[in-house]
Design an enzyme around this catalytic site. Structure first.
Site, short mmCIF file in Angstrom:
data_model
loop_
_atom_site.label_atom_id
_atom_site.label_comp_id
_atom_site.label_asym_id
_atom_site.label_seq_id
_atom_site.Cartn_x
_atom_site.Cartn_y
_atom_site.Cartn_z
CB CYS A 95 -0.97 0.21 1.12
SG CYS A 95 -1.91 1.44 1.37
CG HIS A 166 -0.23 -4.37 -7.37
ND1 HIS A 166 -0.67 -3.19 -6.81
CD2 HIS A 166 -0.45 -4.34 -8.73
CE1 HIS A 166 -0.94 -2.78 -7.73
NE2 HIS A 166 -1.05 -3.21 -8.88
C1 FMN Z 1 -10.42 0.76 -3.83
C2 FMN Z 1 -9.00 -0.13 -3.71
C3 FMN Z 1 -8.60 -0.35 -2.36
C4 FMN Z 1 -7.11 -1.01 -2.24
N1 FMN Z 1 -7.08 -1.50 -0.81
C5 FMN Z 1 -6.01 -2.29 -0.62
C6 FMN Z 1 -5.63 -2.97 0.43
O1 FMN Z 1 -6.55 -2.46 1.61
N2 FMN Z 1 -4.49 -3.66 0.64
C7 FMN Z 1 -3.96 -3.98 -0.65
O2 FMN Z 1 -3.13 -4.94 -0.24
N3 FMN Z 1 -4.04 -3.53 -1.86
C8 FMN Z 1 -5.36 -2.72 -1.77
N4 FMN Z 1 -5.51 -2.42 -3.16
C9 FMN Z 1 -4.80 -2.92 -4.37
C10 FMN Z 1 -5.36 -4.29 -4.96
O3 FMN Z 1 -5.44 -5.35 -3.87
C11 FMN Z 1 -4.61 -4.68 -6.11
O4 FMN Z 1 -3.41 -4.89 -5.52
C12 FMN Z 1 -4.69 -3.70 -6.99
O5 FMN Z 1 -6.04 -3.02 -7.27
C13 FMN Z 1 -4.27 -4.22 -8.40
O6 FMN Z 1 -4.89 -5.33 -8.82
P1 FMN Z 1 -6.27 -4.98 -10.01
O7 FMN Z 1 -5.55 -4.34 -11.10
O8 FMN Z 1 -6.56 -6.47 -10.40
O9 FMN Z 1 -7.33 -4.17 -9.62
C14 FMN Z 1 -6.67 -1.53 -3.40
C15 FMN Z 1 -7.21 -1.40 -4.44
C16 FMN Z 1 -8.28 -0.67 -4.66
C17 FMN Z 1 -8.91 -0.42 -6.29
#
Ligand code: FMN
Length: 327
Positions: A95, A166
């Site tokens: 994060c 990620h």
């Molecule tokens: C609204 C939002 C909140 C997020 N909160 C967290 C979190 O609390 N912990 C975390 O590890 N990643 C968090 N992420 C990142 C996601 O877990 C993920 O790594 C990131 O969105 C990339 O994946 P995607 O392209 O499939 O969305 C968040 C992402 C979004 C969109």
């Protein structure tokens, strides 16, 4: 130690994957491993753990994501999570928000692999469920493979059950958390290379996987993939992957069936004082075909947000749901 099926995971997302959202997602996929939003270890240890850890048994298998950098505090929080029935404890090392950076945890821990290893070791001593880490590939200018591999080597030595990556660097200072999910380039290749070099390491790829074909192609030799925004905005994708990867006989459920299940859930939650909007706000993705989606979103924001809205109010949307809805 329990062995969890990590082929399909739904990402931890702050303010999004609360318990109501997870209940909704579970209706699309019995098998996916779901994650909570990040819960700060200090808040858990010193605050209202009962409320923070509340979940429905139907959400299982369910992993608890923790934020923190104090090994003892994380161990105490992990113990609370295990006692509350979570199937896995995950440490957030990805994060990039200022709040998290000021607390010296999240993505900035990419620069402190020895401390992350210590945190993992303490958590592993504290619980018998799997302990995992979710990280980025790098941080700021350190986005080279060697940096990533060195981080992983140190952390894996502490005995993680899986590493979720990620696959982009985090840029601290300058980019918002949202930009940090879009601007740094995706390096899925780093994760595939790592798997080739360390096949014994359980690796889950996350970042930018937006449809079933991409998710299937990227899973390749990896142990699983994790979907974030795509799962939230189009939960039917979870049902498509459930059918493709786990159970070919399981046809993705009709939106009417999901709606009926959510009405039942919302009724039970109403008895605990939960407003319909807290639940229905996660249901925007139920309809994705263009015409239906607009009408559905309007319905949810006009009707379901009213303070007096009752769970049964959702049934008024059935005609919208019967429009062709799959994109
Ligand atoms: C609204 C939002 C909140 C997020 N909160 C967290 C979190 O609390 N912990 C975390 O590890 N990643 C968090 N992420 C990142 C996601 O877990 C993920 O790594 C990131 O969105 C990339 O994946 P995607 O392209 O499939 O969305 C968040 C992402 C979004 C969109």
């Amino acid at each position: 130690m329990t062995s969890l099926d990590r082929r399909l995971c739904v990402a931890p997302m702050m303010d999004w994957t609360d318990r109501h959202c997870r209940y909704f997602h579970r209706l699309f996929t019995p098998h996916a491993l779901l994650y909570t939003e990040m819960i700060v270890a200090a808040a858990l240890v010193r605050g209202d753990a009962g409320r923070l850890l509340e979940h429905d048994p139907a959400e299982q298998p369910l992993a608890l994501q923790l934020g923190g950098c104090d090994p003892l505090e994380l161990a105490a929080a992990a113990r609370l999570g295990a006692a509350a029935g979570f199937a896995e404890i995950n440490l957030n090392v990805g994060c990039p928000s200022d709040r998290v950076k000021n607390g010296s945890f999240g993505a900035c821990l990419m620069l402190r692999p020895a401390l992350v290893a210590q945190c993992v070791a303490r958590m592993r001593d504290a619980v018998s469920i799997p302990v995992t880490v979710k990280c980025r590939i790098g941080i700021d200018a350190r986005d080279d493979y060697e940096f990533f591999a060195a981080f992983v080597e140190a952390v894996a030595a502490a005995g993680i059950a899986a590493l979720i990556v990620h696959a982009r660097a985090a840029i601290l200072g300058g980019l918002s958390p949202k930009e940090n999910r879009e601007i740094p380039p995706l390096r899925h290749d780093y994760v595939h290379r790592l798997k080739r070099e360390q096949p014994q390491l359980c690796l889950v790829l996350n970042g930018g996987l937006g449809d079933a074909a991409t998710a299937s192609a990227q899973r390749g030799a990896l142990d699983g993939i994790m979907l974030g925004r795509a799962a939230y905005h189009r939960p039917r994708l979870l049902a498509e992957l459930e059918q493709a990867w786990f159970d070919p006989a399981r046809v993705p459920p009709e939106p009417e069936r999901i709606l009926a299940a959510m009405v039942g859930y919302a009724r039970r939650e109403r008895d605990k004082g939960v407003r319909l909007h807290s639940i229905s706000r996660h249901m925007h993705g139920l309809v994705v075909a263009q015409d239906g989606a607009r009408a559905w979103r309007r319905f949810l924001s006009d009707i379901a947000t009213r303070p007096d809205a009752e769970p049964e109010t959702l049934y008024a949307a059935l005609p919208i749901l019967r429009l062709p809805w799959a994109a």
